[in-house]
Every structure is written in structure tokens, then in C-alpha cells.
Design a protein around this motif. Sequence first.
Motif, PDB file in Angstrom:
ATOM      1  N   ALA A   1       2.164   5.932  -2.019  1.00 32.48           N
ATOM      2  CA  ALA A   1       1.101   5.907  -1.253  1.00 32.48           C
ATOM      3  C   ALA A   1      -0.563   6.189  -1.364  1.00 32.48           C
ATOM      4  O   ALA A   1      -0.487   7.215  -1.538  1.00 32.48           O
ATOM      5  CB  ALA A   1       1.667   6.031   0.193  1.00 32.48           C
ATOM      6  N   ALA A   2      -1.371   4.463  -1.324  1.00 33.84           N
ATOM      7  CA  ALA A   2      -2.315   5.072  -1.125  1.00 33.84           C
ATOM      8  C   ALA A   2      -2.597   5.699   0.163  1.00 33.84           C
ATOM      9  O   ALA A   2      -2.941   5.281   1.182  1.00 33.84           O
ATOM     10  CB  ALA A   2      -3.302   3.929  -0.610  1.00 33.84           C
ATOM     11  N   GLN A   3      -3.969   6.799   0.002  1.00 35.84           N
ATOM     12  CA  GLN A   3      -4.558   7.035   1.274  1.00 35.84           C
ATOM     13  C   GLN A   3      -5.838   7.414   0.538  1.00 35.84           C
ATOM     14  O   GLN A   3      -5.961   7.611   0.221  1.00 35.84           O
ATOM     15  CB  GLN A   3      -3.662   9.301   0.700  1.00 35.84           C
ATOM     16  CG  GLN A   3      -2.055   8.738   0.763  1.00 35.84           C
ATOM     17  CD  GLN A   3      -1.230   9.357   1.977  1.00 35.84           C
ATOM     18  OE1 GLN A   3      -2.446   8.969   2.833  1.00 35.84           O
ATOM     19  NE2 GLN A   3      -0.591   8.387   2.196  1.00 35.84           N
TER      20      GLN A   3
ATOM     21  N   VAL B   1     -10.783   0.845  -3.349  1.00 37.14           N
ATOM     22  CA  VAL B   1     -10.265   0.083  -2.337  1.00 37.14           C
ATOM     23  C   VAL B   1      -9.105  -0.612  -2.330  1.00 37.14           C
ATOM     24  O   VAL B   1      -8.859  -1.409  -3.571  1.00 37.14           O
ATOM     25  CB  VAL B   1     -11.339  -0.991  -1.583  1.00 37.14           C
ATOM     26  CG1 VAL B   1     -10.301  -1.700  -0.534  1.00 37.14           C
ATOM     27  CG2 VAL B   1     -12.372  -0.536  -1.547  1.00 37.14           C
ATOM     28  N   PHE B   2      -7.837  -0.180  -2.410  1.00 31.49           N
ATOM     29  CA  PHE B   2      -6.515  -1.184  -2.454  1.00 31.49           C
ATOM     30  C   PHE B   2      -6.362  -1.727  -0.778  1.00 31.49           C
ATOM     31  O   PHE B   2      -6.511  -1.289   0.119  1.00 31.49           O
ATOM     32  CB  PHE B   2      -5.328  -0.065  -1.916  1.00 31.49           C
ATOM     33  CG  PHE B   2      -5.144   0.803  -3.696  1.00 31.49           C
ATOM     34  CD1 PHE B   2      -4.682   0.651  -4.980  1.00 31.49           C
ATOM     35  CD2 PHE B   2      -5.618   1.883  -3.675  1.00 31.49           C
ATOM     36  CE1 PHE B   2      -5.158   0.942  -5.955  1.00 31.49           C
ATOM     37  CE2 PHE B   2      -5.147   3.240  -4.871  1.00 31.49           C
ATOM     38  CZ  PHE B   2      -5.269   2.807  -6.193  1.00 31.49           C
TER      39      PHE B   2
ATOM     40  N   LEU C   1       1.087  -1.394   0.214  1.00 34.52           N
ATOM     41  CA  LEU C   1       0.024  -0.180  -0.043  1.00 34.52           C
ATOM     42  C   LEU C   1       0.716   1.472  -0.563  1.00 34.52           C
ATOM     43  O   LEU C   1       0.284   2.477  -0.440  1.00 34.52           O
ATOM     44  CB  LEU C   1      -0.588  -0.233   1.029  1.00 34.52           C
ATOM     45  CG  LEU C   1      -1.937  -0.962   1.355  1.00 34.52           C
ATOM     46  CD1 LEU C   1      -2.897  -0.909   2.705  1.00 34.52           C
ATOM     47  CD2 LEU C   1      -2.854  -0.559   0.095  1.00 34.52           C
ATOM     48  N   ASP C   2       2.242   0.851   0.542  1.00 34.03           N
ATOM     49  CA  ASP C   2       3.254   2.127   0.232  1.00 34.03           C
ATOM     50  C   ASP C   2       3.575   2.803  -0.604  1.00 34.03           C
ATOM     51  O   ASP C   2       4.553   3.386  -0.816  1.00 34.03           O
ATOM     52  CB  ASP C   2       3.920   2.203   1.486  1.00 34.03           C
ATOM     53  CG  ASP C   2       5.073   1.236   1.145  1.00 34.03           C
ATOM     54  OD1 ASP C   2       4.762  -0.390   1.004  1.00 34.03           O
ATOM     55  OD2 ASP C   2       5.977   0.931   2.195  1.00 34.03           O
ATOM     56  N   CYS C   3       3.954   2.106  -2.283  1.00 33.99           N
ATOM     57  CA  CYS C   3       3.985   1.805  -2.740  1.00 33.99           C
ATOM     58  C   CYS C   3       3.663   1.332  -4.813  1.00 33.99           C
ATOM     59  O   CYS C   3       3.487   0.046  -4.338  1.00 33.99           O
ATOM     60  CB  CYS C   3       5.541   0.996  -2.768  1.00 33.99           C
ATOM     61  SG  CYS C   3       6.501   1.228  -4.352  1.00 33.99           S
ATOM     62  N   LEU C   4       3.015   1.866  -4.825  1.00 37.51           N
ATOM     63  CA  LEU C   4       1.608   1.564  -5.644  1.00 37.51           C
ATOM     64  C   LEU C   4       2.164   1.183  -7.260  1.00 37.51           C
ATOM     65  O   LEU C   4       2.817   1.662  -7.622  1.00 37.51           O
ATOM     66  CB  LEU C   4       0.195   2.333  -5.983  1.00 37.51           C
ATOM     67  CG  LEU C   4      -0.793   2.302  -4.657  1.00 37.51           C
ATOM     68  CD1 LEU C   4      -1.591   3.466  -4.572  1.00 37.51           C
ATOM     69  CD2 LEU C   4      -0.944   1.283  -4.152  1.00 37.51           C
ATOM     70  N   GLY C   5       2.386   0.296  -7.802  1.00 38.39           N
ATOM     71  CA  GLY C   5       3.008  -0.695  -9.046  1.00 38.39           C
ATOM     72  C   GLY C   5       1.959   0.147  -9.893  1.00 38.39           C
ATOM     73  O   GLY C   5       1.533   0.814 -10.159  1.00 38.39           O
TER      74      GLY C   5
END
Length: 347
Positions: free
Chosen positions: A65-67, A32-33, A10-14
Motif C-alpha cells: 500500500a502507498a504510504q 506521488v501515487f 493505492l492499497d495494492c501497488l502493481g
Amino acid sequence: MRLLILTRRLDCLGENDVPISNAFRRLGWEVVFSEITAIGADDYRYFTRGVLVPATGEPYHLGSAAQGTRGVYFLDECQLVWVNSGAPPSVARDVWQLLWLASQHTTFVNSIEGSLFLETKHALGHVVPKENRASSYASNDFSLLWKRYRQSPELWWVAKPPNSYCGQNVFLLPPNGPNVRTILQCLTGNADAQSGFGGLAERESIVTQNRSSYGPLGFKAEYAILQQFIPEVERGEKRVIVACGQAVAWHGRKGSPDDHRSNIAQGAKPIPVDLHSGEVELAESIGRKLMKYGINFVGLDMAYPYIVELNLINPGGLYDAKLASGIDRSDLVADLIISRFKKCGYS
């Protein structure tokens, strides 16, 4: 409408998380991630822990990062689920089982059974016509692969594990190569090396145990693929993204001069290319065949007229095609996916 994207971090989306989520959000969807390892069940109702991102707001960029709103989200409250990561080996069996059970009540972009059983180099012969694939041989017995290699001493071969990614442990084997025997032993788990201990009778016993009843050392042999080298690869591979049976994005890959692999993860660079009608027809025919197994998004590695590999779980290409061509095809992908499942009816 809500899309659940199961990803690695979740801290580094691909490279698929970003364009796909941005495209769905532009169409008014919530996203939703969640990390693939966060799946669970509450009295057999399947949930995940993740981050809810509203349709409005700033787009994501690679590595973001997913926020959003962190919480527990049930899969049956999502209209679509998109699996963008495999699970770590320690929990993979449980994750795939839970996802398959969840998929009986929730719509997945790529079916769990299709992803699990066709995301392998073993599967080429099942979905790719014989004239469009290289001859190959699979075994966990070193001696059988070694025998096949020696039967055609004039040919070049490629040896690799059937379930590795990003060019890992892919070897180019020249005719009469001095290290071929060692490479094939390594790829099959060095099971024969166990016979180096003890006397002849003991060595034979250990090898027999390893190949049949596992014995005291456990089963040591591993599967490997021995595939005839395709000269067309030297002229360049193309990654073609096919969504719902339609070729939507593609790019070439320029590899390093000191490496036979053209994987982006191994340092190759995406370059702009065109697809001719034969390449489009081949890619789309395979895409349509995969749809019969519930696979609606796939990345094909092509060195026409050959298909080199199928990539079903998080196939790179959509992001790299934009880098190479400057054209973002993610909106087209989202439109195709949404249209297909509207026709089928969201479960």
C-alpha cells in the motif's frame, strides 16, 4: 524532482508501480501515487488526490500500500506523469479529457493521445510493418467476419475484441469449427439475434435500425478482430519492454497445456529467454516509431518475426522479467526516461 504515478489502487501497488517508483526514488525523486479516478480541476488547473512518498525510505514490494503524505497535488508541479492504469468505463471519457488537457502543461511519459488511440489491436497495421504482422479483419458486422472465415476454410484464426486485455475473450478458431459461428456472433454483440423477434418484416426492420439509426433497442453491434493464427506463437511468445526506443527487458511465457493463450494473467509463467539480433532490431524499430507519437514505454508481444500486440498502458513485463532472469532493469528504464525528457526540457 517529482514523478506522479496514476494507478488503479493505492492499497495494492502493481507490477510497474513498484519497480518504477523504487528506481526513481533511488535517483532522488519524490513520487506521488494517485488513483486514476482522482483527477480533478480547480479553475482549470488540474490536480489529483494522492500520497506523496519521499525519495528516502524503504522500497515498495508488489502489493504494497502507498504510504506517505496524503493530500491534493497539482499535475503542473510534477516533472513527469506516468499513467499506469486505464479508467473505468463510466468515467473514462472525462478522465482522458482531463489528462489530455493537463498534458498541455505537464510532461507525460506516454502521451495521452498516443495511449488512447494506439492502445488497441486496431493499431498494429499503423506501426508494424506488413511482413511482421498477421493478416486481420475488423468489423462489427457478424456476417462479414463469418464470410471472411469461410473464404479460407483451411486456415486457423484467432478472434478477439480489439480493446480487451489479459487474454480476455480470445478464441482460437479451427478450420470448420462447430462453434465458430456462435463465437463470432457473441463477439459482435449478438446483434443478429435481435432479428429473432416478430415477423420477417419486423426482424428486418430491427436489424436495420440496430445497424444504422440505433432504433428502439439501441446500437447492439460490437467490434471484433478476426486475425490469422500465427504458428510461431506455438513455439512461444516473448514480452519485450522497450523504453525510449531501446529494448531493456524481456521474458518468455510458458502457457498452460490446456490453453492456447500465453498471458500471465491466464496462468502462464515467465521464463528466461534470450533475444537474437533480429528480435532486438524489430522491437527497437517499433519503439522508435512509437516515440513519434509520444510513446516512450511499451510492452511488445513478439513471436518472431511477428508482433502480436502493443501494450502501452501499464504493460506487464518489467517485474516478470526480473522474476525470470533475476535482473532488475528498472534503473535503466528510469535513466532512459529522465535523460530523454531532460533533453526535451521538462515543461
